[in-house]
Design a protein around this motif. Structure first.
Motif, PDB file in Angstrom:
ATOM      1  N   ARG A 172      40.241  30.810  40.329  1.00  0.00           N
ATOM      2  CA  ARG A 172      39.373  29.699  39.914  1.00  0.00           C
ATOM      3  C   ARG A 172      38.061  29.711  40.692  1.00  0.00           C
ATOM      4  NH1 ARG A 172      41.323  25.975  36.500  1.00  0.00           N
ATOM      5  NH2 ARG A 172      43.582  25.856  36.140  1.00  0.00           N
ATOM      6  N   ASN A 173      38.122  30.034  41.968  1.00  0.00           N
ATOM      7  CA  ASN A 173      36.903  30.110  42.765  1.00  0.00           C
ATOM      8  C   ASN A 173      35.985  31.213  42.244  1.00  0.00           C
ATOM      9  OD1 ASN A 173      35.315  29.468  45.296  1.00  0.00           O
ATOM     10  ND2 ASN A 173      35.797  31.616  45.692  1.00  0.00           N
ATOM     11  N   LEU A 174      36.569  32.354  41.904  1.00  0.00           N
ATOM     12  CA  LEU A 174      35.780  33.456  41.358  1.00  0.00           C
ATOM     13  C   LEU A 174      35.166  33.056  40.021  1.00  0.00           C
ATOM     14  CD1 LEU A 174      34.918  36.426  41.724  1.00  0.00           C
ATOM     15  CD2 LEU A 174      37.006  37.075  40.507  1.00  0.00           C
ATOM     16  N   ALA A 175      35.959  32.422  39.165  1.00  0.00           N
ATOM     17  CA  ALA A 175      35.451  31.985  37.867  1.00  0.00           C
ATOM     18  C   ALA A 175      34.303  30.993  38.042  1.00  0.00           C
ATOM     19  CB  ALA A 175      36.575  31.365  37.046  1.00  0.00           C
ATOM     20  N   GLY A 176      34.457  30.070  38.988  1.00  0.00           N
ATOM     21  CA  GLY A 176      33.405  29.092  39.217  1.00  0.00           C
ATOM     22  C   GLY A 176      32.115  29.719  39.719  1.00  0.00           C
ATOM     23  N   THR A 177      32.235  30.745  40.547  1.00  0.00           N
ATOM     24  CA  THR A 177      31.054  31.405  41.091  1.00  0.00           C
ATOM     25  C   THR A 177      30.220  32.059  39.997  1.00  0.00           C
ATOM     26  OG1 THR A 177      32.175  31.815  43.199  1.00  0.00           O
ATOM     27  CG2 THR A 177      30.272  33.212  42.680  1.00  0.00           C
ATOM     28  N   MET A 214      41.416  34.512  32.614  1.00  0.00           N
ATOM     29  CA  MET A 214      39.989  34.294  32.872  1.00  0.00           C
ATOM     30  C   MET A 214      39.169  35.109  31.889  1.00  0.00           C
ATOM     31  SD  MET A 214      37.894  34.737  36.480  1.00  0.00           S
ATOM     32  CE  MET A 214      37.932  36.528  36.505  1.00  0.00           C
ATOM     33  N   ARG A 215      38.091  34.505  31.363  1.00  0.00           N
ATOM     34  CA  ARG A 215      37.215  35.185  30.412  1.00  0.00           C
ATOM     35  C   ARG A 215      35.759  35.015  30.853  1.00  0.00           C
ATOM     36  NH1 ARG A 215      39.660  36.169  25.217  1.00  0.00           N
ATOM     37  NH2 ARG A 215      41.737  35.218  25.041  1.00  0.00           N
ATOM     38  N   TRP A 216      34.992  36.093  30.661  1.00  0.00           N
ATOM     39  CA  TRP A 216      33.572  36.090  31.027  1.00  0.00           C
ATOM     40  C   TRP A 216      32.821  37.014  30.082  1.00  0.00           C
ATOM     41  CZ3 TRP A 216      30.483  40.199  32.475  1.00  0.00           C
ATOM     42  CH2 TRP A 216      29.228  39.890  33.017  1.00  0.00           C
ATOM     43  N   GLY A 217      31.603  36.634  29.745  1.00  0.00           N
ATOM     44  CA  GLY A 217      30.754  37.464  28.889  1.00  0.00           C
ATOM     45  C   GLY A 217      30.877  37.083  27.427  1.00  0.00           C
ATOM     46  N   GLU A 218      29.769  37.182  26.714  1.00  0.00           N
ATOM     47  CA  GLU A 218      29.743  36.753  25.311  1.00  0.00           C
ATOM     48  C   GLU A 218      29.436  37.877  24.339  1.00  0.00           C
ATOM     49  OE1 GLU A 218      26.983  33.543  25.112  1.00  0.00           O
ATOM     50  OE2 GLU A 218      28.250  32.169  26.288  1.00  0.00           O
ATOM     51  N   THR A 219      28.898  38.985  24.815  1.00  0.00           N
ATOM     52  CA  THR A 219      28.553  40.086  23.916  1.00  0.00           C
ATOM     53  C   THR A 219      28.994  41.408  24.544  1.00  0.00           C
ATOM     54  OG1 THR A 219      26.346  40.342  24.910  1.00  0.00           O
ATOM     55  CG2 THR A 219      26.538  38.877  22.996  1.00  0.00           C
ATOM     56  N   GLY A 220      29.087  42.425  23.687  1.00  0.00           N
ATOM     57  CA  GLY A 220      29.427  43.755  24.175  1.00  0.00           C
ATOM     58  C   GLY A 220      30.875  44.097  23.925  1.00  0.00           C
ATOM     59  N   PRO A 221      31.281  45.298  24.326  1.00  0.00           N
ATOM     60  CA  PRO A 221      32.664  45.733  24.150  1.00  0.00           C
ATOM     61  C   PRO A 221      33.622  44.861  24.961  1.00  0.00           C
ATOM     62  CG  PRO A 221      31.477  47.255  25.557  1.00  0.00           C
ATOM     63  CD  PRO A 221      30.455  46.305  25.005  1.00  0.00           C
ATOM     64  N   ARG A 273      32.457  41.978  27.392  1.00  0.00           N
ATOM     65  CA  ARG A 273      33.294  40.777  27.384  1.00  0.00           C
ATOM     66  C   ARG A 273      34.563  41.090  28.160  1.00  0.00           C
ATOM     67  NH1 ARG A 273      33.609  39.973  21.120  1.00  0.00           N
ATOM     68  NH2 ARG A 273      33.032  42.179  21.202  1.00  0.00           N
ATOM     69  N   LEU A 274      34.751  40.363  29.242  1.00  0.00           N
ATOM     70  CA  LEU A 274      35.826  40.639  30.188  1.00  0.00           C
ATOM     71  C   LEU A 274      36.907  39.576  30.079  1.00  0.00           C
ATOM     72  CD1 LEU A 274      36.920  42.152  32.758  1.00  0.00           C
ATOM     73  CD2 LEU A 274      35.561  40.523  34.103  1.00  0.00           C
ATOM     74  N   ARG A 275      38.144  40.040  30.104  1.00  0.00           N
ATOM     75  CA  ARG A 275      39.288  39.142  30.210  1.00  0.00           C
ATOM     76  C   ARG A 275      40.173  39.637  31.348  1.00  0.00           C
ATOM     77  NH1 ARG A 275      43.890  37.755  25.523  1.00  0.00           N
ATOM     78  NH2 ARG A 275      44.531  35.727  26.398  1.00  0.00           N
ATOM     79  N   VAL A 276      40.640  38.725  32.179  1.00  0.00           N
ATOM     80  CA  VAL A 276      41.534  39.059  33.285  1.00  0.00           C
ATOM     81  C   VAL A 276      42.813  38.251  33.122  1.00  0.00           C
ATOM     82  CG1 VAL A 276      41.862  39.045  35.779  1.00  0.00           C
ATOM     83  CG2 VAL A 276      39.600  39.538  34.825  1.00  0.00           C
ATOM     84  N   LEU A 277      43.936  38.944  33.073  1.00  0.00           N
ATOM     85  CA  LEU A 277      45.245  38.309  32.948  1.00  0.00           C
ATOM     86  C   LEU A 277      46.075  38.636  34.180  1.00  0.00           C
ATOM     87  CD1 LEU A 277      46.053  39.127  29.213  1.00  0.00           C
ATOM     88  CD2 LEU A 277      45.493  36.875  30.145  1.00  0.00           C
ATOM     89  N   ILE A 278      46.558  37.608  34.860  1.00  0.00           N
ATOM     90  CA  ILE A 278      47.369  37.795  36.055  1.00  0.00           C
ATOM     91  C   ILE A 278      48.626  36.942  35.959  1.00  0.00           C
ATOM     92  CG2 ILE A 278      47.490  37.451  38.551  1.00  0.00           C
ATOM     93  CD1 ILE A 278      44.473  37.921  38.652  1.00  0.00           C
ATOM     94  N   PRO A 279      49.785  37.573  35.793  1.00  0.00           N
ATOM     95  CA  PRO A 279      51.039  36.825  35.930  1.00  0.00           C
ATOM     96  C   PRO A 279      51.325  36.646  37.422  1.00  0.00           C
ATOM     97  CG  PRO A 279      51.491  39.114  35.334  1.00  0.00           C
ATOM     98  CD  PRO A 279      50.003  38.975  35.413  1.00  0.00           C
TER      99      PRO A 279
END
Length: 461
Positions: A172-177, A214-221, A273-279
């Motif tokens: 969450r801290n990384l996402a907020g940054t 977590m998701r970041w970015g709106e365009t691109g692969p 467009r980045l997605r990070v999944l962490i169980p």
């Protein structure tokens, strides 16, 4: 700002990097006082040595750093960093002696040499400052160093302060940054959202299991990173012996590596467009523990016979990979401290990876060499598929026999990625057993720089 290059200033000293064979030629071009000082000091240009050159007032006016022979340098990721403990405090500018193609890695090693895990006591080395040499992308090198520092900090933090809740807080801290979106599914909601394997593995812990998304970015692969976040692994009911449990705070090393890589990608503002999944779970022992010979149903619908509760990492990754695969991103990368078999095969220093995509494999291998982040490709060996098919269920989480353990684990994970065109799995160690130049003992990033360098070769950035 930590892990940053210094500004050039009046107090900057030139640093001459010298191999043994070049020392005599360089010294021959200096004044008598400098030549006499070098001879009196017995400086030879050996790797890990340095010599301060005094000026007329007795204060250092320059420095020499031994660069060793090619054979000596081949044993280290960051050879120049070996000389740093011998340099006087101050700020330096590299004044030659390093090939331009090696400057990015050598300057990264210099910045990483400043890392120390200081959460519980002051532990940062007193590393001299460095001015970024011409031709080096300072912003990129600094981003690499800070991403690596994040990975090391997360792995080095013990489980009492880095359980599933704290790992979520770090994400969450990384996402907020960086303005990323983040959603977390916790406890019984995992069952509602059809993530049953994550729930089964983590339900015995005092801290509820969760999936961090977590998701970041709106365009691109589209790139999806999946990291194993087992914050501590007792082995479950198949309890580990004490000698095997001692380093299990690092069993969330896959999560730490993908978060470090995600930080680098966002800091560099890559067009994707980045997605990070962490169980994020803890594999604990309680009346809620899953048991040997249980048969669990995964998100994908595949049934899994549990033949060892200590093979839990592939279970939590399976649900996360199935979720990732449903979106069919351009590339999925999973990272996990998954098997001891990988360490037996390649040791702690070399990270194995698996992929069916030849161009992706070539890009990763080449980028790993270029970025001082070495990898070794292992095979998805089809004849071993039968080893993960127990008969009573679709899959076996811990095939008997003790052979090809890293390969069978990778084959298990591949069953959960079918729609996505490109997939790579990294079976990392995530730990530096003893200190080396630019690499302190403890948590370690393995693979992120290689992956980063490969992205523009395999994705249309």
């Amino acid at each position: 700002m930590p892990f940053a290059f210094a500004d050039a200033g009046a107090e900057t000293r030139p640093l001459h990097v010298l191999q043994p064979d070049d020392l005599a030629s360089w010294a021959g071009q200096q004044d008598d006082a400098t030549r006499n000082w070098i001879e009196a000091s017995s400086f030879s240009g050996a790797l890990g040595t340095a010599l301060m050159i005094p000026g007329p007032d007795g204060r250092p006016k320059a420095a020499l750093a031994g660069y060793g022979t090619a054979a000596q340098r081949a044993r280290h990721r960051f050879p120049l960093a070996a000389a740093l403990p011998q340099l006087a405090p101050g700020t330096y500018e590299i004044a030659g002696g390093i090939a331009p193609e090696n400057l990015p890695n050598e300057t990264l090693g210099w910045l990483l040499a400043a890392y120390g895990f200081s959460r519980y006591r002051e532990n940062a080395p007193n590393t001299p400052g460095l001015v970024a040499p011409d031709g080096v992308e300072a912003t990129r090198i600094e981003a690499l160093a800070r991403g690596e520092a994040l990975t090391r900090d997360l792995i080095n933090t013990p489980a009492n302060d880095m359980g599933p809740e704290a790992l979520e807080a770090a994400a969450r801290n990384l996402a907020g940054t960086f303005g990323a979106d983040i959603a977390v599914t916790i406890g019984e909601a995992l069952i509602t959202r059809n993530l049953p394997l994550i729930h089964a593995v983590g339900r015995a812990s005092a801290q509820e299991p969760r999936l961090i998304d977590m998701r970041w970015g709106e365009t691109g692969p589209t790139l999806t990173l999946v990291g194993k976040g087992v914050c501590f692994d007792t082995g479950g009911l198949n309890l580990k012996p004490g000698s095997s449990m001692g380093l299990m705070k690092k069993d969330m090393g896959g999560a730490a590596n993908v978060l470090g890589l995600a930080q680098i990608i966002m800091a560099l503002n890559l067009p994707l467009r980045l997605r990070v999944l962490i169980p994020a779970v803890e594999n604990s022992v309680s009346p809620e523990s899953f048991r040997p010979q249980d048969i669990l149903i995964s998100r994908k619908g595949l049934t899994v016979e549990i033949n060892n509760t200590d093979a839990e990492g592939r279970l939590v990754l399976a649900d996360a990979l199935a979720l990732a695969d449903e979106e069919m991103p351009d590339l999925i990368v999973s990272m996990a401290t998954l098997t001891g078999a990988a360490r037996v095969a390649l040791g702690p220093d070399l990270a194995p990876f698996y992929t069916d995509d030849e161009s992706l494999a070539a890009a990763l291998q080449a980028s790993g060499t270029e970025a001082a982040d070495p990898l070794w490709r292992m095979p998805f060996w089809e004849p071993y598929e039968s080893m993960i098919e127990p008969g009573i269920a679709d899959l076996d989480n811990a095939p008997s026999g003790g052979m090809a353990g890293s390969i069978t684990a990778a084959l298990f994970l591949r069953r959960f990625v079918e729609a996505t065109p490109r997939y790579a799995h990294f079976d990392i160690y995530g730990w530096q057993p003893s200190a080396a130049p630019g690499r302190s003992k403890g948590g370690l990033g393995q693979g992120p720089r290689a992956i980063l360098g490969a992205l523009d070769k395999v994705l249309p950035l």
